[in-house]
Design a protein around this motif. Structure first.
Motif, PDB file in Angstrom:
ATOM      1  N   GLY A 124      40.139 -59.909  43.603  1.00 29.05           N
ATOM      2  CA  GLY A 124      41.333 -59.770  44.418  1.00 29.05           C
ATOM      3  C   GLY A 124      41.342 -58.538  45.293  1.00 29.05           C
ATOM      4  O   GLY A 124      41.969 -58.528  46.364  1.00 29.05           O
ATOM      5  N   GLY A 125      40.675 -57.466  44.838  1.00 29.32           N
ATOM      6  CA  GLY A 125      40.660 -56.244  45.617  1.00 29.32           C
ATOM      7  C   GLY A 125      40.054 -56.435  46.991  1.00 29.32           C
ATOM      8  O   GLY A 125      40.471 -55.778  47.963  1.00 29.32           O
ATOM      9  N   GLU A 126      39.078 -57.332  47.110  1.00 30.04           N
ATOM     10  CA  GLU A 126      38.455 -57.581  48.416  1.00 30.04           C
ATOM     11  C   GLU A 126      39.433 -58.263  49.374  1.00 30.04           C
ATOM     12  O   GLU A 126      39.454 -57.957  50.575  1.00 30.04           O
ATOM     13  N   TRP A 127      40.256 -59.188  48.850  1.00 33.64           N
ATOM     14  CA  TRP A 127      41.272 -59.814  49.686  1.00 33.64           C
ATOM     15  C   TRP A 127      42.297 -58.777  50.136  1.00 33.64           C
ATOM     16  O   TRP A 127      42.674 -58.727  51.312  1.00 33.64           O
ATOM     17  N   VAL A 128      42.755 -57.970  49.185  1.00 32.34           N
ATOM     18  CA  VAL A 128      43.776 -56.960  49.515  1.00 32.34           C
ATOM     19  C   VAL A 128      43.230 -55.965  50.532  1.00 32.34           C
ATOM     20  O   VAL A 128      43.924 -55.561  51.474  1.00 32.34           O
ATOM     21  N   PHE A 129      41.962 -55.566  50.351  1.00 33.40           N
ATOM     22  CA  PHE A 129      41.355 -54.617  51.286  1.00 33.40           C
ATOM     23  C   PHE A 129      41.304 -55.213  52.691  1.00 33.40           C
ATOM     24  O   PHE A 129      41.563 -54.514  53.680  1.00 33.40           O
ATOM     25  N   ALA A 130      40.953 -56.483  52.786  1.00 32.36           N
ATOM     26  CA  ALA A 130      40.854 -57.121  54.104  1.00 32.36           C
ATOM     27  C   ALA A 130      42.203 -57.162  54.807  1.00 32.36           C
ATOM     28  O   ALA A 130      42.271 -57.052  56.040  1.00 32.36           O
ATOM     29  N   VAL A 131      43.300 -57.292  54.029  1.00 30.67           N
ATOM     30  CA  VAL A 131      44.631 -57.392  54.641  1.00 30.67           C
ATOM     31  C   VAL A 131      45.244 -56.010  54.840  1.00 30.67           C
ATOM     32  O   VAL A 131      45.660 -55.642  55.940  1.00 30.67           O
ATOM     33  N   ARG A 184      38.198 -43.352  52.080  1.00 31.04           N
ATOM     34  CA  ARG A 184      37.427 -43.249  50.832  1.00 31.04           C
ATOM     35  C   ARG A 184      38.244 -43.745  49.645  1.00 31.04           C
ATOM     36  O   ARG A 184      37.728 -44.440  48.766  1.00 31.04           O
ATOM     37  N   TRP A 185      39.517 -43.376  49.630  1.00 30.76           N
ATOM     38  CA  TRP A 185      40.382 -43.794  48.517  1.00 30.76           C
ATOM     39  C   TRP A 185      40.527 -45.311  48.493  1.00 30.76           C
ATOM     40  O   TRP A 185      40.451 -45.933  47.426  1.00 30.76           O
ATOM     41  N   LEU A 186      40.730 -45.916  49.665  1.00 32.13           N
ATOM     42  CA  LEU A 186      40.935 -47.364  49.729  1.00 32.13           C
ATOM     43  C   LEU A 186      39.666 -48.108  49.321  1.00 32.13           C
ATOM     44  O   LEU A 186      39.729 -49.102  48.574  1.00 32.13           O
ATOM     45  N   VAL A 187      38.521 -47.647  49.790  1.00 36.53           N
ATOM     46  CA  VAL A 187      37.256 -48.297  49.431  1.00 36.53           C
ATOM     47  C   VAL A 187      36.998 -48.164  47.928  1.00 36.53           C
ATOM     48  O   VAL A 187      36.559 -49.118  47.275  1.00 36.53           O
ATOM     49  N   ARG A 212      39.315 -47.683  45.512  1.00 38.55           N
ATOM     50  CA  ARG A 212      40.333 -48.359  44.710  1.00 38.55           C
ATOM     51  C   ARG A 212      40.227 -49.872  44.778  1.00 38.55           C
ATOM     52  O   ARG A 212      40.396 -50.572  43.768  1.00 38.55           O
ATOM     53  N   LEU A 213      39.955 -50.418  45.966  1.00 35.35           N
ATOM     54  CA  LEU A 213      39.977 -51.868  46.142  1.00 35.35           C
ATOM     55  C   LEU A 213      38.599 -52.511  46.121  1.00 35.35           C
ATOM     56  O   LEU A 213      38.463 -53.656  45.686  1.00 35.35           O
ATOM     57  N   LEU A 214      37.586 -51.796  46.589  1.00 33.57           N
ATOM     58  CA  LEU A 214      36.239 -52.380  46.631  1.00 33.57           C
ATOM     59  C   LEU A 214      35.347 -51.861  45.504  1.00 33.57           C
ATOM     60  O   LEU A 214      34.220 -52.329  45.345  1.00 33.57           O
ATOM     61  N   GLY A 215      35.833 -50.876  44.741  1.00 32.52           N
ATOM     62  CA  GLY A 215      35.041 -50.375  43.616  1.00 32.52           C
ATOM     63  C   GLY A 215      33.840 -49.555  44.019  1.00 32.52           C
ATOM     64  O   GLY A 215      32.909 -49.392  43.228  1.00 32.52           O
ATOM     65  N   GLU A 216      33.837 -49.022  45.242  1.00 32.22           N
ATOM     66  CA  GLU A 216      32.722 -48.207  45.721  1.00 32.22           C
ATOM     67  C   GLU A 216      33.172 -46.749  45.740  1.00 32.22           C
ATOM     68  O   GLU A 216      33.878 -46.311  46.644  1.00 32.22           O
ATOM     69  N   ALA A 217      32.770 -46.000  44.715  1.00 30.54           N
ATOM     70  CA  ALA A 217      33.163 -44.592  44.625  1.00 30.54           C
ATOM     71  C   ALA A 217      32.313 -43.775  45.586  1.00 30.54           C
ATOM     72  O   ALA A 217      31.104 -43.645  45.400  1.00 30.54           O
ATOM     73  N   VAL A 218      32.938 -43.250  46.608  1.00 31.33           N
ATOM     74  CA  VAL A 218      32.252 -42.431  47.612  1.00 31.33           C
ATOM     75  C   VAL A 218      32.613 -40.971  47.351  1.00 31.33           C
ATOM     76  O   VAL A 218      33.788 -40.611  47.350  1.00 31.33           O
ATOM     77  N   GLU A 219      31.607 -40.164  47.144  1.00 33.38           N
ATOM     78  CA  GLU A 219      31.839 -38.745  46.867  1.00 33.38           C
ATOM     79  C   GLU A 219      32.393 -38.044  48.094  1.00 33.38           C
ATOM     80  O   GLU A 219      31.928 -38.244  49.212  1.00 33.38           O
ATOM     81  N   ALA A 220      33.420 -37.225  47.863  1.00 33.16           N
ATOM     82  CA  ALA A 220      34.011 -36.483  48.978  1.00 33.16           C
ATOM     83  C   ALA A 220      33.049 -35.405  49.455  1.00 33.16           C
ATOM     84  O   ALA A 220      32.391 -34.741  48.646  1.00 33.16           O
ATOM     85  N   PRO A 221      32.932 -35.212  50.761  1.00 33.64           N
ATOM     86  CA  PRO A 221      32.031 -34.162  51.268  1.00 33.64           C
ATOM     87  C   PRO A 221      32.582 -32.781  50.953  1.00 33.64           C
ATOM     88  O   PRO A 221      33.767 -32.614  50.627  1.00 33.64           O
TER      89      PRO A 221
END
Length: 406
Positions: free
Chosen positions: A12-19, A67-70, A72-81
């Motif tokens: 579901g996170g992928e649908w929510v992210f797209a919208v 970064r937060w949205l990716v 939280r919804l896509l499960g891709e933890a991106v390290e903050a620079p």
């Protein structure tokens, strides 16, 4: 043994992210295009550079919600620079912003995220609505225009609707993967910053590990080797007393003491060899071609060794490969319940690759508390990496790759 790979499911996170992500993508993309356009127009005036500096600072700030949205919804933890350097002086700070790779990469992300956001919204919302319209076309057409109608158009609409319906999950999944990749490449720290962090972590790990080793060595020398040497000195003193009694040497007692001294000497030498083995293995004097087979000979699990060593790496790399092999073979003996294993080492083209495979129970993974994590951190100190493939039920394949020269 071939392994079947399950098709990734759509969550579901992928649908929510797209919208939900579309407004943020439009705002970010519009901001980035405005910065580029206005910066180009003002580039010939005194306002050009200050405007671009402010625009880059704003782009850096817009990277955080993305970064937060990716994550939280896509499960891709991106390290903050890392934080932007703050040198003294307005000109120096402006130069730091203009030469900041994180800000420019974030600006590029905002530009590319806008079309991806539009495509994602189309895949998650427009395509399903089109599918509903096509599947319901026979009904809509008869409600709007009562009367007999040719059946072929109804069939065409339904078939097209079913085709679109089957394509929706794949399209959303593909666009979500593209968004994960884009965020991973452009929203995280620059490669140089990541390398600095990796080296700092590896240095801290090595310092901690070296300190622990020195403390263990000091304790073992004090509690073990020193005690053995004291006992040996006492035995030799007793032997000296047995040589000069008033009635002549006591040969039987002297022989017993000499035998005891010989045994204590052998035990002390063995203890010293055990303690110094972790500092520099003697087997490495002849290179990995001699060290790895001798290490494999001590494995309780039957082990096949395959070597292709066309060049000799630096001593530090050889030590890292040797201790990595020793650690992996120890893990196989202790945890895998394997019946056979294979060790392959190759050194060619400026790279060294060590692969250890076993047919055990599997389930090994890099993670907190795992010995493999510490091993990966130690390999990072020599610019190496560790890859683990260990499905439950086995087999387990661990690959370490390092440069031949530091």
């Amino acid at each position: 043994m071939a392994e079947s790979r399950a098709r990734p499911s759509l969550h579901g996170g992928e649908w929510v992210f797209a919208v939900v992500g579309l407004p943020l993508a439009l705002v970010g993309g519009g901001y980035a295009l405005a910065v580029v356009y206005a910066g180009a127009l003002l580039s010939l005036t005194v306002l050009g550079l200050p405007f671009v500096v402010l625009g880059l600072l704003g782009a850096r700030g817009l990277g955080a919600p993305h970064r937060w949205l990716v994550g939280r919804l896509l499960g891709e933890a991106v390290e903050a620079p890392g934080a932007l350097p703050r040198p003294t002086g307005v000109v120096a700070r402006g130069r730091a912003v203009l030469t900041d790779p994180v800000a420019w990469r974030t600006l590029l992300y905002l530009v590319l995220r806008m079309p991806l956001g539009l495509l994602g919204f189309a895949a998650a919302v427009v395509l399903p609505l089109g599918t509903v319209w096509l599947l319901g076309y026979p009904l809509w057409a008869r409600l709007l225009e009562p009367g007999p109608r040719p059946l072929r158009w109804d069939l065409v609409a339904v078939v097209l609707g079913l085709l679109l319906l089957s394509a929706v999950p794949g399209a959303v999944r593909a666009l979500s993967a593209a968004n994960r990749w884009l965020a991973r490449q452009l929203l995280g720290p620059a490669r140089a910053q990541q390398r600095v962090r990796e080296l700092e972590t590896a240095r801290a790990t090595l310092l901690t590990d070296s300190g622990d080793r020195l403390r263990r060595l000091e304790r073992d020398l004090h509690d073990g080797t020193q005690a053995r040497l004291v006992a040996l000195a006492i035995t030799l003193s007793l032997a000296d007393d047995a040589l000069a009694p008033a009635e002549g040497p006591d040969l039987d007692r002297l022989r017993t003491l000499v035998d005891r001294a010989r045994g204590q000497t052998d035990e002390t030498v063995a203890e010293l060899r055990r303690l110094t083995r972790g500092i520099h293995p003697v087997a490495l004097d002849g290179g990995l071609g001699e060290a790895l087979p001798s290490l494999a000979a001590t494995s309780p699990v039957p082990l096949a060794v395959r070597l292709d060593l066309r060049e000799r790496p630096d001593p530090a790399v050889e030590r890292a490969v040797y201790f990595c092999a020793a650690e992996l073979l120890t893990n196989i003996a202790r945890h895998s319940a394997a019946r056979s294993a294979e060790l392959t080492a190759r050194a060619a083209g400026g790279r060294v690759r060590l692969t250890v495979r076993d047919d055990g129970r599997g389930g090994a993974a890099l993670g907190a508390g795992s010995g493999l994590t510490g091993l990966a951190e130690r390999l990072a100190a020599v610019d190496g990496g560790l890859r683990v493939e260990s499905p439950h039920g086995g087999p387990t394949v661990v690959t370490a790759e390092l440069p031949s020269r530091l």
